[in-house]
Design a protein around this motif. Structure first.
Motif, PDB file in Angstrom:
ATOM      1  N   TYR A  88       0.819  -1.213   0.000  1.00  0.00           N
ATOM      2  CA  TYR A  88       0.000   0.000   0.000  1.00  0.00           C
ATOM      3  C   TYR A  88       0.853   1.264   0.000  1.00  0.00           C
ATOM      4  CZ  TYR A  88      -4.783  -1.746   0.543  1.00  0.00           C
ATOM      5  OH  TYR A  88      -6.016  -2.299   0.324  1.00  0.00           O
ATOM      6  N   TYR A  89       2.128   1.144   0.309  1.00  0.00           N
ATOM      7  CA  TYR A  89       2.974   2.323   0.466  1.00  0.00           C
ATOM      8  C   TYR A  89       4.164   2.369  -0.479  1.00  0.00           C
ATOM      9  CZ  TYR A  89       0.347   2.625   4.804  1.00  0.00           C
ATOM     10  OH  TYR A  89      -0.668   2.695   5.717  1.00  0.00           O
ATOM     11  N   THR A  90       4.589   1.229  -1.029  1.00  0.00           N
ATOM     12  CA  THR A  90       5.842   1.196  -1.777  1.00  0.00           C
ATOM     13  C   THR A  90       5.783   2.033  -3.045  1.00  0.00           C
ATOM     14  OG1 THR A  90       6.204  -1.014  -0.906  1.00  0.00           O
ATOM     15  CG2 THR A  90       7.610  -0.317  -2.705  1.00  0.00           C
ATOM     16  N   GLY A  91       4.725   1.875  -3.833  1.00  0.00           N
ATOM     17  CA  GLY A  91       4.606   2.671  -5.048  1.00  0.00           C
ATOM     18  C   GLY A  91       4.577   4.159  -4.754  1.00  0.00           C
ATOM     19  N   MET A  92       3.871   4.532  -3.688  1.00  0.00           N
ATOM     20  CA  MET A  92       3.790   5.931  -3.283  1.00  0.00           C
ATOM     21  C   MET A  92       5.168   6.443  -2.857  1.00  0.00           C
ATOM     22  SD  MET A  92       1.153   7.467  -0.433  1.00  0.00           S
ATOM     23  CE  MET A  92       0.813   9.222  -0.271  1.00  0.00           C
ATOM     24  N   ALA A  93       5.913   5.611  -2.084  1.00  0.00           N
ATOM     25  CA  ALA A  93       7.252   6.011  -1.639  1.00  0.00           C
ATOM     26  C   ALA A  93       8.190   6.164  -2.831  1.00  0.00           C
ATOM     27  CB  ALA A  93       7.800   4.980  -0.655  1.00  0.00           C
ATOM     28  N   ASP A  94       8.099   5.232  -3.781  1.00  0.00           N
ATOM     29  CA  ASP A  94       8.938   5.300  -4.975  1.00  0.00           C
ATOM     30  C   ASP A  94       8.655   6.578  -5.752  1.00  0.00           C
ATOM     31  OD1 ASP A  94      10.802   4.471  -6.852  1.00  0.00           O
ATOM     32  OD2 ASP A  94       9.360   3.267  -7.983  1.00  0.00           O
ATOM     33  N   THR A  95       7.374   6.918  -5.880  1.00  0.00           N
ATOM     34  CA  THR A  95       7.001   8.148  -6.577  1.00  0.00           C
ATOM     35  C   THR A  95       7.575   9.371  -5.876  1.00  0.00           C
ATOM     36  OG1 THR A  95       4.943   7.135  -7.360  1.00  0.00           O
ATOM     37  CG2 THR A  95       5.041   9.532  -7.361  1.00  0.00           C
ATOM     38  N   LEU A  96       7.516   9.387  -4.540  1.00  0.00           N
ATOM     39  CA  LEU A  96       8.068  10.514  -3.783  1.00  0.00           C
ATOM     40  C   LEU A  96       9.576  10.637  -3.991  1.00  0.00           C
ATOM     41  CD1 LEU A  96       6.134  10.050  -0.403  1.00  0.00           C
ATOM     42  CD2 LEU A  96       5.869  11.951  -2.009  1.00  0.00           C
ATOM     43  N   MET A  97      10.269   9.507  -3.947  1.00  0.00           N
ATOM     44  CA  MET A  97      11.726   9.543  -4.102  1.00  0.00           C
ATOM     45  C   MET A  97      12.128   9.950  -5.512  1.00  0.00           C
ATOM     46  SD  MET A  97      13.000   6.314  -1.736  1.00  0.00           S
ATOM     47  CE  MET A  97      11.727   5.149  -2.226  1.00  0.00           C
ATOM     48  N   ARG A  98      11.414   9.462  -6.510  1.00  0.00           N
ATOM     49  CA  ARG A  98      11.711   9.862  -7.890  1.00  0.00           C
ATOM     50  C   ARG A  98      11.499  11.368  -8.073  1.00  0.00           C
ATOM     51  NH1 ARG A  98      11.147   5.586 -12.044  1.00  0.00           N
ATOM     52  NH2 ARG A  98      10.843   3.575 -11.027  1.00  0.00           N
ATOM     53  N   GLY A  99      10.403  11.868  -7.478  1.00  0.00           N
ATOM     54  CA  GLY A  99      10.121  13.291  -7.612  1.00  0.00           C
ATOM     55  C   GLY A  99      11.168  14.161  -6.951  1.00  0.00           C
ATOM     56  N   ALA A 100      11.714  13.700  -5.829  1.00  0.00           N
ATOM     57  CA  ALA A 100      12.700  14.501  -5.101  1.00  0.00           C
ATOM     58  C   ALA A 100      14.121  14.293  -5.595  1.00  0.00           C
ATOM     59  CB  ALA A 100      12.628  14.163  -3.615  1.00  0.00           C
ATOM     60  N   LEU A 101      14.429  13.080  -6.101  1.00  0.00           N
ATOM     61  CA  LEU A 101      15.817  12.723  -6.383  1.00  0.00           C
ATOM     62  C   LEU A 101      16.076  12.337  -7.834  1.00  0.00           C
ATOM     63  CD1 LEU A 101      16.241  10.454  -3.233  1.00  0.00           C
ATOM     64  CD2 LEU A 101      16.988  12.825  -3.457  1.00  0.00           C
ATOM     65  N   GLY A 102      15.040  12.262  -8.651  1.00  0.00           N
ATOM     66  CA  GLY A 102      15.230  11.807 -10.016  1.00  0.00           C
ATOM     67  C   GLY A 102      15.113  10.293 -10.104  1.00  0.00           C
ATOM     68  N   GLU A 103      15.353   9.771 -11.301  1.00  0.00           N
ATOM     69  CA  GLU A 103      15.154   8.350 -11.546  1.00  0.00           C
ATOM     70  C   GLU A 103      16.213   7.464 -10.903  1.00  0.00           C
ATOM     71  OE1 GLU A 103      12.597   6.738 -13.152  1.00  0.00           O
ATOM     72  OE2 GLU A 103      11.636   8.696 -13.032  1.00  0.00           O
ATOM     73  N   HIS A 104      17.410   7.982 -10.731  1.00  0.00           N
ATOM     74  CA  HIS A 104      18.521   7.153 -10.277  1.00  0.00           C
ATOM     75  C   HIS A 104      18.955   7.559  -8.874  1.00  0.00           C
ATOM     76  CE1 HIS A 104      18.643   5.634 -14.346  1.00  0.00           C
ATOM     77  NE2 HIS A 104      18.752   6.875 -14.801  1.00  0.00           N
ATOM     78  N   PHE A 105      18.355   6.924  -7.896  1.00  0.00           N
ATOM     79  CA  PHE A 105      18.728   7.179  -6.505  1.00  0.00           C
ATOM     80  C   PHE A 105      19.113   5.859  -5.860  1.00  0.00           C
ATOM     81  CE2 PHE A 105      14.143   6.591  -6.732  1.00  0.00           C
ATOM     82  CZ  PHE A 105      13.913   5.606  -5.767  1.00  0.00           C
ATOM     83  N   THR A 106      19.870   5.947  -4.791  1.00  0.00           N
ATOM     84  CA  THR A 106      20.297   4.738  -4.081  1.00  0.00           C
ATOM     85  C   THR A 106      19.687   4.722  -2.687  1.00  0.00           C
ATOM     86  OG1 THR A 106      22.295   5.848  -3.281  1.00  0.00           O
ATOM     87  CG2 THR A 106      22.474   4.599  -5.340  1.00  0.00           C
TER      88      THR A 106
END
Length: 689
Positions: free
Chosen positions: A260-278
């Motif tokens: 319920y949260y992973t896709g949302m978290a991934d979207t947040l991280m992509r928005g803040a850090l771009g496609e390539h984050f670690t």
């Protein structure tokens, strides 16, 4: 990034205010455009839950669509006054409610939906910890200052200082930054464990607890304080010597998330850090698929046409886990179990953490309010929202507050037929808890009575500290903990000298419970705090559904109770009355295998019980066992019964033996009362509904 001035104007009038009154007619009048004052709207709704703000079946949405559903599950006097899109269309910027606003799950969807619907500020008498932290993290302001309403009515400008007054420095700075991810990108790159060089750019892993010595300056500390002190990170706006209410960051051994949260978290991280984050320390991140195994049979999801959304949500999580090389546990459907070679180890996330990962003295965080489950092992385990977890994934730092501890001293030993669930329903009904004094606190269960409780029963206590409103629950590790780790996990654990609260540790409040005085309990529909002794229930309550399972009641010892009642009933020639459906859902595959090895499954089958594979099901309204119409009555061993939580019907909470006894009786009844009734009717008669 330059933070805005505290004197900057946040809200400018005119503002539309929606008072969440207990009277649904008053809410409808406001939605139709009629302004009300606070005096006209009182009494306000207390205990507004996240299940009501964002019902679970719409949580597959985490885009702008979510704003359409804000408060679509709100229940007032048995009515649903806020329809889909009506909050958004009404143009309300301020919501006002009573005590314990946002109680329930860790779903960040709730404040996100409110913000997407146009809400900028929520005013309430008090807030649940996770909800308020989630609101901070996305830049939604919350306040307990009702004087702001008069200023809004007068048309005064409301500044940042007005809205962060009384908040700790960390919360205020996060709100000033517009949310946690923006704040973290500026300030957390240099966060480091105390004593590490301040120019370290990466948060280094903690040393093993086994090799650490106790702090020499640590005196008069609770176990919670000791664990947090060992995990604290040095970061801006966090004090070197935290006091009650201070915000800080800690480093967790384990971070876990579910679909319920992973896709949302991934979207947040992509928005803040771009496609390539670690991700920081990916080997200490665990991903669970535990909410979607039975989604095709979930009445709410089927009715809402959300099955495709749910499958897409699961695929997004699997892609995320594969992309970052994370360990993942998948629950299986009934059909998949038949093809399984026995190697699949799965179950409800927080139950799995206790069975496979958590150890005494560690910090465990997960995107679920019942993460405190692992507190039964002597961990500091607590739930966080999506943004908190996204931030923890990329920085390694987890936000928490240094909070007060409550000591719950247990005396004596519970009599047969009384369980930890009865203890929690009794505790939840106590006035001090009902008044909200437990919100945000840590509950430590102590006393000679705790020695009589197994780790499974202790997990019921710590798990349901979420219902108390607490940050977490904890039990100091002892010989029972060592036994559990050795027998269940093959781990030989050595308890260190520091792993307990000091004798003179300071507790904000102390409660003493005599376990010998407890009786089988139930909680009336609507809230877990509406508990009463079953013997005091004046009316006869017939049931349509009996459900046993979930994280709280899907453990080995819980299934021992289910089996004991049903085996007794089978021996007496009893049957489940016609029209009553009975469901049992395992918490983990280890529990399932335990039951099969002892032949429990044969008794369950003989009594016509439907067995469900390990996962979150009816508890979260995402599987069989949920009600399908408001007239249905359920007796359930789950942990909460907020409106809509397990379908539109009425849900009574009870212990595992009471749930199964009620299933045999067709009405709410304790196992002891059922045995007395059978004896009184004669052994040749069946108990009639």
């Amino acid at each position: 990034m330059e933070l805005p001035s505290p004197d900057a104007t946040v809200l400018t009038t005119p503002l539309r205010v929606l008072y969440l009154s207990q009277n649904p007619a008053l809410i409808r009048r406001q939605l139709c455009g009629e302004p009300l004052s606070l005096n006209q709207a009182v009494p306000l709704r207390d205990d507004v839950s996240t299940d009501e703000i964002t019902p679970v079946h719409i949580m597959s949405h985490y885009d702008d669509t979510l704003g359409d559903f804000a408060h679509s599950g709100l229940r007032c006097a048995g009515e649903d006054p806020i329809a889909r899109r009506s909050l958004r269309q009404g143009g309300f910027q301020v919501l006002v409610a009573g005590r314990r606003y946002g109680k329930g799950s860790s779903r960040e969807h709730s404040p996100t939906a409110e913000k997407l619907a146009g809400v900028r500020l929520v005013i309430a008498e008090s807030f649940e910890r996770i909800y308020r932290q989630n609101a901070d993290n996305i830049g939604l302001f919350t306040s307990t200052d009702f004087n702001l309403l008069a200023r809004i009515e007068r048309g005064e400008k409301i500044t940042v200082s007005d809205l962060v007054r009384g908040r700790d420095d960390l919360a205020a700075s996060i709100l000033l930054a517009g949310g946690l991810l923006r704040w973290g990108q500026q300030f957390l790159a240099a966060a480091h464990p105390p004593g590490a060089a301040s120019n370290d750019k990466v948060i280094s892993p903690l040393k093993s607890h086994q090799s650490e010595s106790p702090r020499q300056d640590a005196v008069h500390q609770t176990l919670f304080e000791k664990i947090l002190a060992r995990h604290r990170l040095a970061a801006p706006f966090t004090p070197e010597q935290p006091q009650t209410g201070d915000g800080l960051f800690v480093q967790a051994e384990w971070r876990f998330i579910h679909e319920y949260y992973t896709g949302m978290a991934d979207t947040l991280m992509r928005g803040a850090l771009g496609e390539h984050f670690t991700l920081q320390r990916p080997e200490q991140i665990v991903v669970f698929e535990d909410h979607t195994s039975y989604v095709e049979e979930s009445p709410a999801h089927v009715r809402g046409g959300l099955i495709a959304n749910m499958h897409a949500m699961s695929r997004a999580q699997r892609d995320f886990a594969k992309r970052h090389g994370l360990r993942m546990h998948r629950t299986l459907t009934d059909a998949e179990v038949l093809q399984d070679d026995g190697s699949n180890v799965a179950g409800i996330s927080h139950a799995m953490m206790t069975e496979h990962y958590a150890l005494p003295g560690q910090v465990v965080v997960g995107t679920d309010s019942h993460t405190p489950h692992s507190g039964a092992l002597g961990c500091v385990s607590f739930g966080v929202g999506t943004t908190d977890m996204a931030n923890a994934f990329v920085t390694g730092a987890v936000r928490v507050r240094w909070t007060e501890c409550v000591q719950v001293q247990l005396q004596g030993q519970m009599r047969p037929g009384v369980t930890a669930k009865d203890l929690m329903l009794h505790l939840l009904a106590m006035p001090w808890i009902c008044e909200g004094h437990g919100v945000g606190k840590v509950f430590e269960f102590t006393g000679e009575g705790i020695a009589h409780l197994s780790t499974d029963e202790r997990a019921t206590l710590t798990n349901m500290c979420a219902e108390l409103g607490g940050l977490t629950g904890i039990v100091a590790p002892d010989l029972e903990t060592v036994r559990f780790l050795r027998e269940r996990r093959g781990v030989d654990f050595l308890i260190e000298d520091w792993m307990h609260s000091d004798e003179d540790a300071c507790f904000a409040h102390q409660m003493t419970l005599d376990l010998r005085m407890l009786q089988p309990m139930v909680a009336r529909p609507g809230d877990p705090g509406q508990g009463l002794a079953l013997s005091d229930l004046a009316e006869r309550v017939k049931i349509d559904i009996a459900y046993g399972g979930s994280c709280t009641a899907g453990k080995r010892e819980d299934f021992d109770h289910y089996h004991a009642v049903l085996a007794w009933g089978l021996k007496q020639g009893l049957k489940v009355p016609e029209g009553v459906q009975v469901f049992l859902q395992y918490g983990t595959t280890a529990v399932r295998d335990y039951c099969v090895s002892l032949g429990y499954d044969q008794i369950f089958a003989a009594m016509g019980v439907r067995i469900l594979q390990p996962s979150c099901g009816a508890c979260a309204n995402c599987g069989p066992g949920s009600s399908t119409n408001p007239a249905q009555v359920t007796v359930s061993a789950i942990n909460r019964n907020f409106p809509g939580r397990s379908g539109p019907g009425q849900v009574w909470l009870a212990s595992p033996p009471t749930v199964m006894a009620s299933a045999l009786a067709g009405e709410l009844l304790s196992f002891e009362a059922l045995q007395r009734r059978f004896k009184a009717h004669g052994e040749s008669e069946q108990v009639q509904r």
